[in-house]
Scaffold this motif. Structure first.
Motif, PDB file in Angstrom:
ATOM      1  N   LYS A 187       0.685  -1.280  -0.071  1.00 27.70           N
ATOM      2  CA  LYS A 187       0.029   0.119   0.118  1.00 27.70           C
ATOM      3  C   LYS A 187       0.905   1.133  -0.159  1.00 27.70           C
ATOM      4  O   LYS A 187       0.420   2.109  -0.677  1.00 27.70           O
ATOM      5  CB  LYS A 187      -1.039   0.080   0.992  1.00 27.70           C
ATOM      6  CG  LYS A 187      -1.901   1.117   1.461  1.00 27.70           C
ATOM      7  CD  LYS A 187      -2.756   1.063   2.514  1.00 27.70           C
ATOM      8  CE  LYS A 187      -3.826   2.326   2.775  1.00 27.70           C
ATOM      9  NZ  LYS A 187      -4.584   2.416   3.941  1.00 27.70           N
ATOM     10  N   HIS A 188       1.968   1.230   0.853  1.00 23.58           N
ATOM     11  CA  HIS A 188       2.825   2.306   1.047  1.00 23.58           C
ATOM     12  C   HIS A 188       3.433   2.685  -0.409  1.00 23.58           C
ATOM     13  O   HIS A 188       3.587   3.803  -0.602  1.00 23.58           O
ATOM     14  CB  HIS A 188       3.778   2.180   1.936  1.00 23.58           C
ATOM     15  CG  HIS A 188       4.694   3.174   2.151  1.00 23.58           C
ATOM     16  ND1 HIS A 188       4.463   4.536   3.242  1.00 23.58           N
ATOM     17  CD2 HIS A 188       5.872   3.706   1.985  1.00 23.58           C
ATOM     18  CE1 HIS A 188       5.249   5.379   3.263  1.00 23.58           C
ATOM     19  NE2 HIS A 188       6.405   4.883   2.403  1.00 23.58           N
TER      20      HIS A 188
ATOM     21  N   ASN B  13       2.658   1.461  -3.343  1.00 19.85           N
ATOM     22  CA  ASN B  13       1.633   1.140  -4.432  1.00 19.85           C
ATOM     23  C   ASN B  13       2.200   0.381  -5.477  1.00 19.85           C
ATOM     24  O   ASN B  13       2.423   0.818  -6.596  1.00 19.85           O
ATOM     25  CB  ASN B  13       1.345   2.646  -5.179  1.00 19.85           C
ATOM     26  CG  ASN B  13       0.213   2.701  -6.065  1.00 19.85           C
ATOM     27  OD1 ASN B  13      -0.734   2.154  -6.024  1.00 19.85           O
ATOM     28  ND2 ASN B  13       0.277   3.816  -7.084  1.00 19.85           N
TER      29      ASN B  13
ATOM     30  N   LYS C  80       1.767  -3.599  -7.044  1.00 19.71           N
ATOM     31  CA  LYS C  80       0.917  -4.794  -7.204  1.00 19.71           C
ATOM     32  C   LYS C  80       0.999  -5.938  -6.110  1.00 19.71           C
ATOM     33  O   LYS C  80       2.080  -6.368  -6.120  1.00 19.71           O
ATOM     34  CB  LYS C  80       0.818  -5.204  -8.793  1.00 19.71           C
ATOM     35  CG  LYS C  80       0.174  -4.474  -9.844  1.00 19.71           C
ATOM     36  CD  LYS C  80       0.179  -4.992 -11.105  1.00 19.71           C
ATOM     37  CE  LYS C  80      -0.331  -3.921 -12.131  1.00 19.71           C
ATOM     38  NZ  LYS C  80      -0.143  -4.456 -13.495  1.00 19.71           N
TER      39      LYS C  80
ATOM     40  N   GLN D  56       8.192   1.012  -8.621  1.00 20.64           N
ATOM     41  CA  GLN D  56       6.943   0.041  -8.540  1.00 20.64           C
ATOM     42  C   GLN D  56       6.707  -0.632 -10.207  1.00 20.64           C
ATOM     43  O   GLN D  56       6.439  -1.618 -10.126  1.00 20.64           O
ATOM     44  CB  GLN D  56       5.730   0.929  -8.293  1.00 20.64           C
ATOM     45  CG  GLN D  56       5.949   1.491  -6.896  1.00 20.64           C
ATOM     46  CD  GLN D  56       6.301   2.783  -6.998  1.00 20.64           C
ATOM     47  OE1 GLN D  56       7.427   3.328  -7.531  1.00 20.64           O
ATOM     48  NE2 GLN D  56       6.014   3.795  -5.960  1.00 20.64           N
TER      49      GLN D  56
END
Length: 265
Positions: free
Chosen positions: A171-172, A174, A176, A207
């Motif tokens: 989450k932090h 971002n 998958k 990411q």
């Protein structure tokens, strides 16, 4: 009983049928629904002598919904074991189906597993069950244990903590939550030197690179490089995780692991 057509019966008495305890859940099937609505039930359902549906739950539900005739065969003496064999000759049960079966049997390990999976539905179940058993990658034995009712959490409380940390991580930054990112993170997480804050910080901006990778070994290597960023002078000491690549480019980690989550051997 219904009108006998050879060895196949037909009826519109829907209330006589029951669901077999532990059978897999009925799922929506739009194409099947359109077919039955247009043509009626083309393939009979299978029931036992108690009219518990062994095969064809979806067909039965759709026929009942539209008031179509139900065609059925009777298999005397059949139960859950035969249902699993029957389905495996056509379309194998998914791990989720086996979990549901053992939850119905009130197996506490499977009840916890189902709760975990429902809380983290985006984690591929094959990877989740492997890591939950203390394994660093997918093995056939991990899924066999689930199917045969032998699944046990290696360390349930610590595994729950790991899952919270993993979700904070993806989450932090971002990223998958794929099978590869999950197992790669678990691989590093079980290393005593692992610094989750360092990895989280150094993975920012990478990411898209990871999201495109379809290899566990490569994701592990990306995570290792990010974790060790600017620690080159401390490879053999300090906080860097020491590793080397095999001839097949597989990262070989040469550090002590935390056996609270990792099952040695």
């Amino acid at each position: 009983m219904g009108r006998n057509i050879g060895k196949i019966y037909e009826t519109e008495e829907y209330d006589k049928f029951n669901y077999l305890k532990g059978n897999r859940k009925v799922k929506k099937n739009s194409s099947l629904e359109k077919s039955i609505l247009k043509n009626g039930m083309l393939i009979p359902i299978a029931v036992n002598e108690n009219f518990e549906i062994l095969d064809g739950q979806s067909r039965f539900e759709i026929a009942k919904k539209y008031g179509k005739k139900v065609f059925y065969r009777i298999n005397n003496g059949f139960g859950m074991d035969e249902v699993i064999d029957l389905n495996n000759t056509k379309k194998a049960w998914k791990l989720e189906d086996y979990i549901n079966k053992y939850v119905v049997d009130q197996n506490p390990e499977y009840e916890k597993l189902q709760t975990v999976f429902q809380k983290y539905p985006n984690i591929p179940l094959s990877a989740l069950t492997a890591a939950a058993q203390g394994l660093l990658d997918l093995t056939s034995q991990a899924s066999v244990n689930v199917r045969e009712g032998k699944f046990e959490f290696y360390n349930y409380p610590n595994f729950c903590v790991f899952l919270e940390d993993y979700y904070e991580f993806i989450k932090h930054i971002n990223i998958k939550g794929t099978l590869y990112t999950f197992l790669a993170y678990f691989n590093l997480y079980t290393i005593k030197k692992f610094d989750k804050e360092r990895l989280m910080k150094n993975m920012m901006g990478k990411q898209e690179l990871v999201n495109e990778i379809m290899s566990l070994d490569i994701v592990i290597e990306v995570f290792l490089k990010a974790h060790n960023y600017r620690l080159r002078g401390q490879v053999y000491r300090g906080n860097a995780i020491k590793y080397e690549l095999s001839k097949k480019e597989k990262p070989i980690i040469m550090e002590e692991r935390n056996f609270l989550l990792y099952r040695m051997g």
